[in-house]
Design an enzyme around this catalytic site. Structure first.
Site, PDB file in Angstrom:
ATOM      1  N   LYS A 175       0.850  -1.195   0.000  1.00 15.81           N
ATOM      2  CA  LYS A 175       0.000   0.000   0.000  1.00 15.81           C
ATOM      3  C   LYS A 175       0.883   1.242   0.000  1.00 15.81           C
ATOM      4  CE  LYS A 175      -3.895   2.083   2.552  1.00 15.81           C
ATOM      5  NZ  LYS A 175      -4.705   2.057   3.788  1.00 15.81           N
TER       6      LYS A 175
ATOM      7  N   SER B  51      -9.723   2.156   2.891  1.00 15.32           N
ATOM      8  CA  SER B  51      -8.842   2.860   1.980  1.00 15.32           C
ATOM      9  C   SER B  51      -7.829   1.968   1.257  1.00 15.32           C
ATOM     10  CB  SER B  51      -8.056   3.924   2.767  1.00 15.32           C
ATOM     11  OG  SER B  51      -7.198   3.304   3.700  1.00 15.32           O
TER      12      SER B  51
ATOM     13  N   SER C 187      -9.885   0.112   7.304  1.00 22.68           N
ATOM     14  CA  SER C 187      -9.378   0.261   5.940  1.00 22.68           C
ATOM     15  C   SER C 187      -8.774  -0.990   5.308  1.00 22.68           C
ATOM     16  CB  SER C 187      -8.347   1.387   5.889  1.00 22.68           C
ATOM     17  OG  SER C 187      -8.996   2.621   5.774  1.00 22.68           O
TER      18      SER C 187
END
Lengths: 486, 461, 97
Positions: free
Chosen positions: B78, B153, B177
Site C-alpha cells: 500500500k 482505503s 481500511s
C-alpha cells in the site's frame, strides 16, 4: 529599599516570572539518534525525524529524562512519577513537523524553588514546573536577499523549560535568579548555561500593580532576552512602559513582545502570534513516562554536590565565612579553582587571593576563571610560599603579576629573579650592620630616645635587601644589634 | 503449466520450495497480470524491474540454501508504507514526487524474509476514506464489477489481490481500511493488535489508530505475511515486546468448544448467509454466545472526532519545505497555504479543518476529551465481552459494494458502511475478515485465535 | 447547541494553514454545525463521567533509548526531496520577524 516605580498617582510594584529554556547536555537528541553538537555542517546533524519526514516516530532518550530529574532535585522540586508528552501545534519555518513535542498537562517536574541572595537578604523564588521538550531548527534570514535558509541541526535537541512563579519583585532579583539557576545547571552538568550560544534562553513575564493591590494584572511576555544584563534591562523598560500606560489611563494588553536592546524598548510581535491556539493534546506516538521511586532515588544518590551544599562544606571544613564561601561557590569554575588551589594551604589566605587580586586581574582582562593564566595549583603554591616565609607578602604581589603575564609557576619565578626571602640571620645581620655604620648619627639619635627612627631603619634595611628580608625578622635583629651597640 | 497467479500465496511458497518454479517465473507471471489488469488502476507505482531484480536475488539465495519465510513471493505494498528509493505518495499530490530515503520497518521485514516488491498500491488520499476515490491518482475499480469501488482505503491492495496481480499485499487500518476493501473485493484481510506491527515508516493518518496489516486470498496467506511483519521495533515507542508466534502453523481447523460471541449490535443488518454461518460454526463444535456491546453505535462519532483531531497534526508537516510539491508564494504563510491548497484534496482539507476545531480550545474539552472517554467505554464493552467469550463473530460490511458514482455522492457515509469495523480499531484489537465478508475480532495480543477461527469461517459459503 | 459560522471555519483554516474558498466555508459551516449537533447528542451518556479518556490502546511502558549518536551525516539524503535548496540549506520565502 524594595524596588518601586513611582508614578504620578501612585507607587507601583513589579510582578515578574521567568521562563528559561535550557538545552540539555546529552550526546544525542531527545527523540532521535542525531548528534547535539553545536556548529556542524548544515542539516548534517538532522535525523529524518528532526527534518519532519513522513512515518518518522519519536523514541525518548533516557539521558534527557535523567537530566531533568537531576535538575528537578537541584531545584528542590517534586519529581513526577507520571508525566505525559503533548503536541503543541503551530506552523513556523523552523518547526519541521508542525508541532513541538512538549509537556503541558503533566510535566516531569513541578513545585520547586530557588533561594536568591539580595540586598534585603534571602528570598525564595518559586518554580512552577520544569518540562521536557524539543528545540526547533534555525532560520537564517541574512544570507540571501529574498529567502530564509533553514538548518535543522538544532531541531530536536532536548530542552528543559523551567517556569518560575511570578515571585520576582525587582530586576536585580531576576538577575540573581537567573545567575543562581545557571549555576545550578552547571554544577549538575545538565546544561552548559551558555547564553551567548543560546544553550540557555530566557523569556520574561512582566506585569505591574499598585502597592497593596492583590491579584495580578495582565502580563506581557517579553521574548528573546538573552543575557542577564538584558533580562534586567528588559524588565525595567517593560515595567516602566506598563506604569506609563496605566498612569495615562490606558490598559495593558496581554501580549507577546520582543526586546530590542539597541533601541532600548519592547515592541509587539505580529498580532497573529497572539491569536494562536496551540491546540495541545497528548502525543499518541509516546506512551506516558512512568518513573519508579528506585530510579529517582538512584539519581538523587549520585547527584554531584550543589552550590548550597558546597558552601556549607567550605564553611565547615575551611572555616570560611558565609560571605566568602557564598562568593566562591557562586559558580562552579570558581569553586573548582578554589578547591584545587586550597589543597594543603591556608584556606582563608587562598580565598582572599582569589576574591581579591585574582578577580581584579581577571576582571581587567575580561577573562573567566577557567581561562585564568594563573593555574589554581600555582596560586596555592604562592600562598604556601608566603606561609612558609619563603617570600614576603610584598614580594608575593610582584610574583603574582609575573605569574599573570607569563603563566609560570611561582617557584620558577622566585628562583629566576632571586626573590627568595633572606632567612639566614648572619646575612641579615651583615646588612643591618652595614646600614647602622652608614648612619651612625641616626643611631645616636635613637640612643637619645628618638625611638621613631627605628622604623626608618627597617625601611632602609628592606630597601637595601630589595624586600627580601622578612620585616618581622628585620625588626628583631635590628633591636638586637642596637642593644649590642650600647 | 497452469497460470501461477491462480495459486494462493501458501501454494506458491510450496511450489517455490519444491523448485516447481522459480521466483523469477512467479514474478514474471504477476508482472504480466499487472499489465493485463492495469485498467483497474490498482497500482500507483509499478516496479517490475525492481521486482525481477529482487526475484533473481531470491533465486540465488534459495540455490545457496538461504530460504526466508516468504522467499521469492511477489507482493504489493500500500502506498502508505515508505519504501526506500521508490516513490511513496499516500495517494496525495502533496507527496506525488516523494522518494523516501528510508524503508518502513514492516516492509523491511518482508524483504528480509525474501519477499519481492511488485509496486505500490492505490489508496484514498492519506488513507482517509473507504472507497479509494479520493486518490490523486484516480479511482481504483473493483475487479468483480468495474463500475463499483473496491472499498477502502486499502482499495488498491484489495483489488490487486482479488485480480491476482500479486500473491498478497499490505494494508493499513485506521477505522477499517483493510477489512472494508477486503469485503468489497471478496478477499481476506487481517490487522493485528495495535502495537504488533511497527508504524515506523508508515505515513501517519491517526497515530493512536493506525495499524499495518495484510490482504490475501486466504486466511492462511494472511497468516504467512503478518507473522513476518509483526514484532518489536525499537524505532516505534508503541511497539510491543511480546513474542510473535508462528501463526500460519496454528491454523488447525479445530474450534471445538470455543466460545464465539455474537454482538447483538452487529447483527442489525446481516448478509443472506448469516444464519447458515452460525449453524456451520455450531456444527464445528463452537459455542455461540449472545453478547451486548452497548456503545457500538457511538464508535462512528468517536472515530470521527479522534481520527480528525490526530490527522490534523500528523498532516501539518506537509508544508512544501523539505519534500513534496511546493506551490510558490510571496511570504512563507502564502507558500504554506498555496502548497496545502494545491497538494491536498478537498476531503483531506475538510478533515484537517474539522480536526483543528476538535483540538482547539473551543473543541477540545467539549468534544475531543469526551470522545476519548467514549473510547474507553467502547473498549470496556470488549473487555466485558472477552470475559465470556474467546472471539467475537459478525458480518464485516453488510452492504453490497457501491458504484463509483454512488461513492462520489457520499455512499460511504451510509450507516452500515463501517459500523462493525470501527469499534475494534478504537479498542486496538486484532480483527480480520474472510473472503465471504464475515469477520472475527479477538482479545488484545491474541492474533492466533482470531486467525484460527477465521480459517474455519473461510469455509462458510 | 453550538453553531459553527463561516468565521470559525476561516479561523480554523488559518491555524491549519489551509485555504478555504468563501462558498466552501459557507457549506462547511452548515454541515459542521449539523455534525456537531449529532456528536453532541451522542456525548450525553452519563457513563462518560465515570471513565478516563483513552489516548491510545497501547498499554506498555514507554521505551527509553540509550544516549548514543546513531543517525546523522546524511544531509544529502535529508535534502534530496527538497523543492528549493541553497547548498545544504532548505529555502523558504523570506520570513519576517
Amino acid at each position: 529599599m524594595s524596588y518601586r516605580i513611582q508614578g504620578e498617582t501612585t507607587e507601583w510594584e513589579l510582578v515578574c516570572g521567568l521562563e528559561i529554556h535550557c538545552q540539555i547536555i546529552s550526546q544525542s537528541k531527545v527523540f532521535s539518534g542525531a548528534s547535539t553538537k553545536f556548529g556542524g555542517e548544515p542539516n548534517n546533524q538532522a535525523s529524518f525525524l528532526d527534518a519532519g519526514f513522513p512515518g518518522q516516530l519519536p523514541v525518548l532518550n533516557e539521558k534527557c529524562v535523567e537530566q531533568c530529574i537531576k535538575t528537578g532535585i537541584g531545584l528542590n522540586a517534586k519529581i513526577n512519577k507520571y508525566s505525559v508528552f503533548d503536541r503543541k501545534n503551530y506552523f513556523y519555518g523552523d518547526l519541521p513537523t508542525g508541532y513541538q513535542i512538549t509537556q503541558l498537562f503533566h510535566p516531569i517536574v513541578s513545585e520547586g524553588y530557588i533561594e536568591v541572595e539580595t540586598e534585603e537578604g534571602s528570598r525564595t523564588i518559586g518554580i512552577e514546573r520544569l518540562h521536557l521538550e524539543q528545540d526547533a531548527g534555525k532560520s537564517i534570514h541574512d544570507m540571501h536577499p529574498s529567502k530564509t535558509m533553514l538548518d535543522f541541526n538544532r531541531a530536536g535537541v532536548g530542552l528543559m523549560e523551567i517556569v518560575s512563579r511570578p515571585d520576582i519583585r525587582s530586576p536585580e532579583e531576576a538577575g540573581e535568579y537567573l545567575r543562581k539557576l545557571r549555576s545550578i545547571v552547571r554544577y549538575l552538568e545538565t546544561c552548559d548555561g551558555n547564553m551567548d550560544e543560546g544553550s540557555m534562553r530566557c523569556d520574561v513575564n512582566v506585569s505591574v500593580r499598585p502597592i497593596g493591590e492583590g491579584g495580578y494584572r495582565p502580563k506581557v511576555e517579553v521574548k528573546n532576552v538573552n543575557s542577564v544584563k538584558f533580562v534586567m534591562h528588559a524588565i525595567e523598560i517593560e515595567a516602566h512602559r506598563q506604569v506609563d500606560l496605566y498612569e495615562s489611563g490606558n490598559k495593558v494588553l496581554q501580549e507577546t513582545r520582543l526586546f530590542d536592546p539597541i533601541n532600548q524598548e519592547t515592541r509587539p510581535m505580529r498580532s497573529k502570534e497572539n491569536a494562536l491556539d496551540y491546540r495541545y493534546f497528548p502525543d499518541p506516538d509516546l506512551p506516558p513516562l512512568i518513573l519508579t521511586d528506585d530510579y529517582i532515588e538512584n539519581i538523587r544518590q549520585n547527584l554531584p554536590e550543589l552550590p548550597e551544599q558546597k558552601k556549607a562544606r567550605f564553611m565547615k571544613d575551611f572555616g570560611l565565612s558565609a560571605y566568602d564561601a557564598g562568593i566562591l561557590v557562586s559558580d562552579k569554575e570558581t569553586a573548582l579553582y578554589f578547591e584545587d588551589a586550597v589543597q594543603g594551604q591556608d584556606a582563608k589566605k587562598v580565598a582572599n587571593w582569589i576574591m581579591g587580586d585574582l578577580f581584579a586581574a581577571l576582571n581587567k582582562t575580561c577573562l573567566s576563571i577557567s581561562q585564568s593564566p594563573i593555574k589554581a595549583k600555582d596560586l596555592g603554591a604562592l600562598v604556601g610560599m608566603i606561609t612558609s616565609g619563603t617570600i614576603s607578602g610584598k614580594i608575593a604581589k610582584e610574583v603574582f603579576e609575573i605569574m599573570l603575564e607569563t603563566g609560570k609557576s611561582p617557584s620558577v619565578i622566585v628562583e629566576e629573579k632571586g626573590l627568595k626571602q633572606v632567612t639566614d640571620s648572619t646575612a641579615i645581620e651583615g646588612i643591618i650592620e652595614k646600614v647602622l655604620q652608614e648612619n651612625t648619627d641616626k643611631v645616636k639619635e635613637i640612643k637619645a630616645g628618638k625611638e621613631k627612627l627605628k622604623g626608618w631603619f627597617v625601611g632602609q634595611i628592606m630597601k637595601v635587601s630589595q624586600g627580601k628580608i622578612n620585616p618581622v625578622l628585620a625588626n628583631q635583629l635590628l633591636e638586637k644589634k642596637l642593644s649590642e651597640k650600647e | 503449466m497452469t497460470d501461477i497467479t491462480e495459486l494462493t500465496l501458501s501454494e506458491t511458497l510450496n511450489g517455490l520450495g519444491s523448485k516447481e518454479f522459480s521466483s523469477v517465473e512467479v514474478t514474471s507471471a504477476y508482472i504480466k497480470k499487472m499489465e493485463e489488469k492495469r485498467h483497474l488502476n490498482a497500482f500507483i507505482t509499478e516496479t517490475p524491474e525492481k521486482a525481477l531484480e529482487m526475484a533473481k536475488a531470491s533465486d540465488t539465495r534459495r540455490s545457496k540454501g538461504h530460504v526466508g519465510k516468504l522467499e521469492g513471493l511477489p507482493i504489493a505494498i500500500k502506498d502508505m508504507f515508505c519504501t526506500k528509493g521508490i516513490k511513496t505518495t499516500a495517494a496525495s499530490r502533496i507527496l506525488s514526487n516523494f522518494i523516501p530515503p528510508f524503508e518502513s520497518t514492516t516492509t523491511q521485514k518482508l524483504w528480509d524474509a525474501g519477499a519481492v516488491c511488485l509496486g505500490k498500491t492505490n489508496t484514498d488520499e492519506f488513507a482517509m476514506g473507504s472507497s479509494t476515490i479520493t486518490s490523486y491518482f484516480g479511482v481504483t475499480k473493483n475487479p468483480h464489477n468495474e463500475n463499483c469501488v473496491p472499498g477502502g482505503s486499502s482499495g488498491g491492495s484489495a483489488a490487486a489481490v482479488a485480480a491476482h496481480m500479486c500473491a498478497g499485499a499490505t494494508g493499513t487500518e485506521t477505522g477499517g481500511s483493510i477489512r472494508h476493501p477486503a469485503s468489497f473485493c471478496q478477499v481476506s484481510g487481517f490487522k493485528p493488535t495495535y502495537g504488533r506491527c511497527s508504524r515506523y515508516g508508515v505515513i501517519a493518518y491517526a497515530s493512536s489508530l493506525d495499524e499495518p496489516g495484510v490482504l490475501g486470498r486466504t486466511i492462511k496467506d494472511c497468516a504467512h505475511m503478518i507473522e513476518v511483519m509483526m514484532g518489536y521495533d525499537p524505532k516505534d515507542s508503541t511497539s510491543s515486546r511480546k513474542e510473535v508466534p508462528e501463526l500460519h502453523k496454528m491454523l488447525d481447523k479445530n474450534i471445538k468448544g470455543m466460545k464465539i460471541g455474537i454482538p447483538r449490535e452487529y447483527t442489525e443488518l446481516v448478509p443472506s448467509n448469516w444464519e447458515s454461518a452460525l449453524t456451520f460454526l455450531k456444527e464445528r463444535g463452537a459455542v455461540i454466545v449472545d453478547i451486548e456491546m452497548p456503545h457500538t453505535e457511538e464508535a462512528g462519532m468517536v472515530y470521527y472526532v479522534i481520527s480528525q483531531g490526530e490527522a490534523t497534526t500528523n498532516l501539518a508537516r506537509y508544508d512544501g519545505v523539505r519534500y513534496g510539491e511546493r506551490a510558490p508564494g510571496e511570504t512563507l504563510e502564502e507558500m504554506y497555504m498555496n502548497t496545502r491548497m494545491l497538494g491536498f484534496g478537498q476531503e483531506v482539507r475538510n478533515r484537517i479543518i474539522l480536526g483543528t476545531f476538535f483540538t482547539s480550545a473551543k473543541g477540545y474539552y467539549d468534544y475531543f476529551v469526551p470522545a476519548q472517554k467514549m473510547r474507553s467505554l467502547i473498549k470496556q464493552d470488549f473487555d466485558k465481552a472477552f470475559e465470556k467469550v474467546d472471539v467475537l463473530f459478525s458480518p464485516s460490511v453488510p452492504i453490497r459494494p457501491f458504484t463509483i458514482e454512488e461513492a462520489k455522492h457520499g455512499a460511504a457515509k451510509g450507516r452500515f458502511n463501517d459500523t462493525y469495523l470501527m469499534p475494534s480499531c478504537l479498542a486496538g484489537l486484532p480483527a480480520g475478515c474472510a473472503h465471504n465478508g464475515l469477520q472475527v475480532i479477538g482479545r488484545q495480543w491474541d492474533e492466533a485465535t482470531v486467525l484460527k477461527v477465521l480459517d474455519v469461517v473461510e469455509e462458510i459459503k | 447547541m453550538i453553531k459553527i459560522d463561516k468565521e470559525t471555519i476561516k479561523e480554523m483554516a488559518v491555524w491549519a494553514q489551509v485555504r478555504v474558498p468563501e462558498e466552501e466555508a459557507e457549506v462547511m459551516a452548515k454541515e459542521f454545525t449539523e455534525t456537531l449537533a449529532w456528536i453532541g447528542e451522542r456525548l450525553k451518556d452519563p457513563d462518560l463521567q465515570k471513565v478516563s479518556p483513552m489516548v491510545s490502546p497501547f498499554d506498555e511502558p514507554i521505551p527509553l533509548r540509550r544516549d548514543e549518536v546513531i543517525e546523522g551525516n546524511q544531509s544529502q539524503e535529508i535534502l534530496s526531496n527538497a523543492p528549493d535548496t541553497i547548498p545544504d540549506f532548505f529555502c523558504v520565502p523570506k520570513m519576517v520577524e
